[in-house]
Motif scaffolding. Structure first.
Motif, PDB file in Angstrom:
ATOM      1  N   GLY A   1      27.844 113.939 -30.689  1.00  0.00           N
ATOM      2  CA  GLY A   1      28.309 114.814 -29.618  1.00  0.00           C
ATOM      3  C   GLY A   1      28.775 116.145 -30.163  1.00  0.00           C
ATOM      4  O   GLY A   1      28.407 116.566 -31.248  1.00  0.00           O
ATOM      5  N   GLY A   2      29.583 116.818 -29.379  1.00  0.00           N
ATOM      6  CA  GLY A   2      30.096 118.117 -29.794  1.00  0.00           C
ATOM      7  C   GLY A   2      29.243 119.263 -29.302  1.00  0.00           C
ATOM      8  O   GLY A   2      28.241 119.075 -28.622  1.00  0.00           O
ATOM      9  N   THR A   3      29.655 120.462 -29.660  1.00  0.00           N
ATOM     10  CA  THR A   3      28.904 121.642 -29.254  1.00  0.00           C
ATOM     11  C   THR A   3      27.712 121.815 -30.168  1.00  0.00           C
ATOM     12  O   THR A   3      27.819 121.707 -31.384  1.00  0.00           O
ATOM     13  CB  THR A   3      29.785 122.907 -29.306  1.00  0.00           C
ATOM     14  OG1 THR A   3      30.343 123.025 -30.613  1.00  0.00           O
ATOM     15  CG2 THR A   3      30.893 122.832 -28.281  1.00  0.00           C
ATOM     16  N   ALA A   4      26.572 122.037 -29.574  1.00  0.00           N
ATOM     17  CA  ALA A   4      25.336 122.143 -30.337  1.00  0.00           C
ATOM     18  C   ALA A   4      25.199 123.506 -30.989  1.00  0.00           C
ATOM     19  O   ALA A   4      25.611 124.516 -30.446  1.00  0.00           O
ATOM     20  CB  ALA A   4      24.145 121.881 -29.420  1.00  0.00           C
TER      21      ALA A   4
ATOM     22  N   ASN B   1      24.457 115.151 -27.247  1.00  0.00           N
ATOM     23  CA  ASN B   1      24.453 113.707 -27.437  1.00  0.00           C
ATOM     24  C   ASN B   1      23.847 113.339 -28.792  1.00  0.00           C
ATOM     25  O   ASN B   1      23.641 112.183 -29.091  1.00  0.00           O
ATOM     26  CB  ASN B   1      23.700 113.002 -26.311  1.00  0.00           C
ATOM     27  CG  ASN B   1      22.240 113.388 -26.260  1.00  0.00           C
ATOM     28  OD1 ASN B   1      21.861 114.499 -26.613  1.00  0.00           O
ATOM     29  ND2 ASN B   1      21.407 112.482 -25.798  1.00  0.00           N
ATOM     30  N   ARG B   2      23.621 114.314 -29.631  1.00  0.00           N
ATOM     31  CA  ARG B   2      23.003 114.107 -30.938  1.00  0.00           C
ATOM     32  C   ARG B   2      23.970 113.423 -31.902  1.00  0.00           C
ATOM     33  O   ARG B   2      25.168 113.672 -31.890  1.00  0.00           O
ATOM     34  CB  ARG B   2      22.563 115.445 -31.527  1.00  0.00           C
ATOM     35  CG  ARG B   2      21.931 115.289 -32.898  1.00  0.00           C
ATOM     36  CD  ARG B   2      21.440 116.569 -33.457  1.00  0.00           C
ATOM     37  NE  ARG B   2      21.011 116.372 -34.828  1.00  0.00           N
ATOM     38  CZ  ARG B   2      20.011 117.018 -35.376  1.00  0.00           C
ATOM     39  NH1 ARG B   2      19.354 117.922 -34.681  1.00  0.00           N
ATOM     40  NH2 ARG B   2      19.675 116.795 -36.623  1.00  0.00           N
ATOM     41  N   CYS B   3      23.420 112.564 -32.765  1.00  0.00           N
ATOM     42  CA  CYS B   3      24.184 111.918 -33.822  1.00  0.00           C
ATOM     43  C   CYS B   3      23.521 112.152 -35.172  1.00  0.00           C
ATOM     44  O   CYS B   3      22.293 112.174 -35.267  1.00  0.00           O
ATOM     45  CB  CYS B   3      24.276 110.413 -33.581  1.00  0.00           C
ATOM     46  SG  CYS B   3      25.234 109.947 -32.131  1.00  0.00           S
TER      47      CYS B   3
ATOM     48  N   TRP C   1      34.823 116.698 -27.033  1.00  0.00           N
ATOM     49  CA  TRP C   1      36.180 116.185 -27.233  1.00  0.00           C
ATOM     50  C   TRP C   1      36.153 114.686 -27.500  1.00  0.00           C
ATOM     51  O   TRP C   1      36.890 113.923 -26.903  1.00  0.00           O
ATOM     52  CB  TRP C   1      37.071 116.500 -26.032  1.00  0.00           C
ATOM     53  CG  TRP C   1      37.150 117.945 -25.721  1.00  0.00           C
ATOM     54  CD1 TRP C   1      37.715 118.915 -26.496  1.00  0.00           C
ATOM     55  CD2 TRP C   1      36.632 118.610 -24.575  1.00  0.00           C
ATOM     56  NE1 TRP C   1      37.582 120.137 -25.903  1.00  0.00           N
ATOM     57  CE2 TRP C   1      36.918 119.979 -24.708  1.00  0.00           C
ATOM     58  CE3 TRP C   1      35.957 118.184 -23.444  1.00  0.00           C
ATOM     59  CZ2 TRP C   1      36.555 120.920 -23.767  1.00  0.00           C
ATOM     60  CZ3 TRP C   1      35.596 119.125 -22.508  1.00  0.00           C
ATOM     61  CH2 TRP C   1      35.891 120.473 -22.678  1.00  0.00           C
ATOM     62  N   GLY C   2      35.293 114.256 -28.398  1.00  0.00           N
ATOM     63  CA  GLY C   2      35.098 112.839 -28.641  1.00  0.00           C
ATOM     64  C   GLY C   2      35.954 112.270 -29.749  1.00  0.00           C
ATOM     65  O   GLY C   2      36.629 112.971 -30.494  1.00  0.00           O
ATOM     66  N   SER C   3      35.889 110.962 -29.844  1.00  0.00           N
ATOM     67  CA  SER C   3      36.572 110.221 -30.890  1.00  0.00           C
ATOM     68  C   SER C   3      35.711 109.021 -31.238  1.00  0.00           C
ATOM     69  O   SER C   3      35.013 108.480 -30.387  1.00  0.00           O
ATOM     70  CB  SER C   3      37.951 109.764 -30.404  1.00  0.00           C
ATOM     71  OG  SER C   3      38.647 109.084 -31.425  1.00  0.00           O
ATOM     72  N   GLY C   4      35.755 108.621 -32.489  1.00  0.00           N
ATOM     73  CA  GLY C   4      35.003 107.460 -32.933  1.00  0.00           C
ATOM     74  C   GLY C   4      35.877 106.544 -33.755  1.00  0.00           C
ATOM     75  O   GLY C   4      36.807 106.997 -34.427  1.00  0.00           O
ATOM     76  N   ALA C   5      35.575 105.252 -33.704  1.00  0.00           N
ATOM     77  CA  ALA C   5      36.342 104.271 -34.474  1.00  0.00           C
ATOM     78  C   ALA C   5      35.424 103.147 -34.927  1.00  0.00           C
ATOM     79  O   ALA C   5      34.632 102.623 -34.141  1.00  0.00           O
ATOM     80  CB  ALA C   5      37.478 103.703 -33.635  1.00  0.00           C
TER      81      ALA C   5
END
Length: 127
Positions: free
Chosen positions: A20-23, A31-33, A55-59
């Motif tokens: 995610g984030g700004t491209a 939606n890119r990883c 404004w994502g978070s990952g765990a």
């Protein structure tokens, strides 16, 4: 590649996953990883998450998958589960925090995760 507001987490094999984030370009969706291998200093493309997120978070969960949560602009927050072994993504039940922004996702020892973020409309925290 992304510039900011992305979700990031370590994977089960010691790589770093960002989604995610700004491209940086129009062709790179929010939606890119991508995965970074610190041992080889190499970035590789990973399977995209199911929807665009800022404004994502990952765990990293105790089962080895990465829970990726966030939202797009004023939309509802949502989460995906990224299986780092099979490089596949599945949608999870959305968190019950309508307008949370800048969430934090923390794995719990029982396999669940805690999702918390500040709200835009009431300026309070929501978990």
């Amino acid at each position: 590649s992304v510039n900011g507001y992305f979700a990031m987490s370590e994977t089960h094999d010691g790589q770093i996953l960002i989604c995610g984030g700004t491209a940086s370009t129009i062709s790179d969706g929010m939606n890119r990883c991508d995965k970074y291998n610190p041992t080889t200093d190499v970035w590789t493309r990973a399977t995209d998450i199911t929807r665009e997120r800022l404004w994502g978070s990952g765990a990293l969960t105790k089962h080895g998958s990465v829970l990726i949560c966030g939202r797009l602009n004023w939309g509802l927050p949502s989460c995906d589960l990224y299986d780092t072994v099979t490089d596949t993504v599945s949608t999870t039940t959305p968190p019950n925090a309508w307008d949370s922004i800048g969430p934090t996702v923390s794995p719990l020892s029982d396999g669940r995760a805690l999702y918390c973020g500040g709200t835009v409309s009431t300026h309070e925290s929501a978990c």
